[in-house]
Design an enzyme around this catalytic site. Structure first.
Site, short mmCIF file in Angstrom:
data_model
loop_
_atom_site.label_atom_id
_atom_site.label_comp_id
_atom_site.label_asym_id
_atom_site.label_seq_id
_atom_site.Cartn_x
_atom_site.Cartn_y
_atom_site.Cartn_z
N GLY A 1 0.74 -1.25 0.00
CA GLY A 1 0.00 0.00 0.00
C GLY A 1 0.76 1.30 0.00
O GLY A 1 0.13 2.36 -0.03
N GLY B 1 2.72 2.68 -2.32
CA GLY B 1 2.98 3.27 -3.64
C GLY B 1 2.12 4.49 -3.93
O GLY B 1 0.98 4.61 -3.44
N CYS C 1 -1.09 3.46 -5.65
CA CYS C 1 -1.72 2.29 -5.04
C CYS C 1 -2.82 2.75 -4.08
O CYS C 1 -2.59 3.67 -3.29
CB CYS C 1 -0.69 1.45 -4.30
SG CYS C 1 -1.37 0.00 -3.46
#
Length: 346
Positions: A180, A182, A185
């Site tokens: 998570g 990114g 993301c």
């Protein structure tokens, strides 16, 4: 239900404390690393920064641009067999490119075809799923390790020490860490699942190194300072997506609006990616990525110069002559503010 009360940290929560140093110049710092792997046979020698296996960063053009300076690319998995074979047949340094593979039967069959067409010249593979905690992932790693015993395998993603150990014992050489963090993301938003990236790096590195394995910090780096913090926290490799997106070599579609050039950048679990490669978002799931437009950044070499210069400079602040020494010489200081942005962000 259980609550962990120990504080977990992200890059924004810390700074690296400077230490007395005899280094007089950034040019005296060696940021290459040499690794021998627990399972794979190819010895690594290069700068351990990897472009992420997204179709807007993990391209052949990016690999050709990064190879001369010693960096690597995890190629995205949507090229044709013939394209992969032609590329790997001409590859001089095996560690310059990871072949990315999912865990479906079709992914495995395609990998076998590329291996055959490339004469077995693929030395590095990235077995990549969003959720590295299910049993099918573990058994897939073990099967690939049995089939290709000399292959260097990077596998992920996970964020905890016990699963890091499981992947290494199943055949992974490098465990990819991050759920998570990114920039494109949305897993944390959509699922409520994740782990602050710096704490994940510290905990997973400790687990991996105890077994002779390595980790790759995947996601969350927005500045060269974050890359230095990842290495300082114990990461052996750092994978970058957004920091390398938007360049000529990145592959994102170029769009002009009001006289300004942009490039598309999206997560590989986004609706844009699934529309492109899977015929849309499957009815049983939701997209866990987003699409953005980022200003066209031109050649990637300028950004790479900034990243490497930042890491070298971090080493000089703590007296690390080699990147290998940065972790041992890093003390993190918890902070409430990192930057003075009174005159704007920059």
């Amino acid at each position: 239900m259980h609550i962990e009360h120990e504080l977990k940290l992200d890059f924004k929560d810390v700074l690296i404390r400077p230490k007395r140093s005899t280094l007089t110049s950034r040019s005296n710092v060696d940021i290459a690393r040499q690794f021998a792997f627990r399972h794979g046979k190819d010895a690594y020698d290069g700068i351990p920064i990897i472009a992420a296996n997204m179709d807007s960063t993990g391209t052949f053009d990016m690999a050709r641009a990064l190879q001369p300076v010693g960096l690597s690319v995890a190629l995205h998995k949507h090229y044709a067999v013939e394209e992969y074979a032609a590329y790997f047949n001409g590859l001089e340094r095996k560690s310059a490119a990871f072949y990315s593979i999912g865990i479906t039967r079709a992914d495995e069959e395609k990998f076998d075809k590329v291996m055959a067409a490339a004469g077995g010249r693929i030395g590095y593979a990235c077995i990549d799923v969003a959720n590295g905690y299910h049993e099918n992932f573990v058994t897939f790693i073990a099967r690939i390790r049995t089939a290709w015993p000399e292959l260097v395998i990077m596998a992920g993603n996970v964020v905890t020490g016990e699963m890091t150990e499981q992947l290494i014992l199943s055949g992974a050489d490098i465990v990819k860490v991050g759920i998570g963090p990114g920039s494109v993301c949305t897993t944390r938003k959509m699922t409520g699942v994740g782990y602050p990236q710096l704490s994940a790096i510290i905990e997973c590195a400790d687990a991996a190194h105890g077994l002779g394995g390595l980790i790759c910090a995947d996601g969350g780096c927005a500045t060269p300072g974050d890359v230095a913090k990842a290495f300082g926290g114990g990461a052996d490799f750092v994978m970058l997506g957004g920091m390398l997106a938007g360049h000529n070599e990145s592959g994102g579609e170029r769009i002009e609006r009001d006289g300004q050039a942009f490039r598309r950048f999206y997560g590989m679990s986004s609706k844009a990616a699934m529309d492109k490669y899977a015929g849309g978002v499957a009815g049983y799931r939701a997209a866990e990525g987003k699409e953005v437009l980022i200003p066209d950044r031109g050649p990637v070499e300028v950004t790479v110069h900034e990243i490497l210069g930042g890491v070298r400079s971090a080493c000089t602040y703590v007296g690390a002559r080699r990147l290998k020494e940065l972790t041992k010489r890093t003390t993190f200081v918890r902070v409430t503010q990192q930057l003075n942005e009174v005159f704007g962000k920059g």
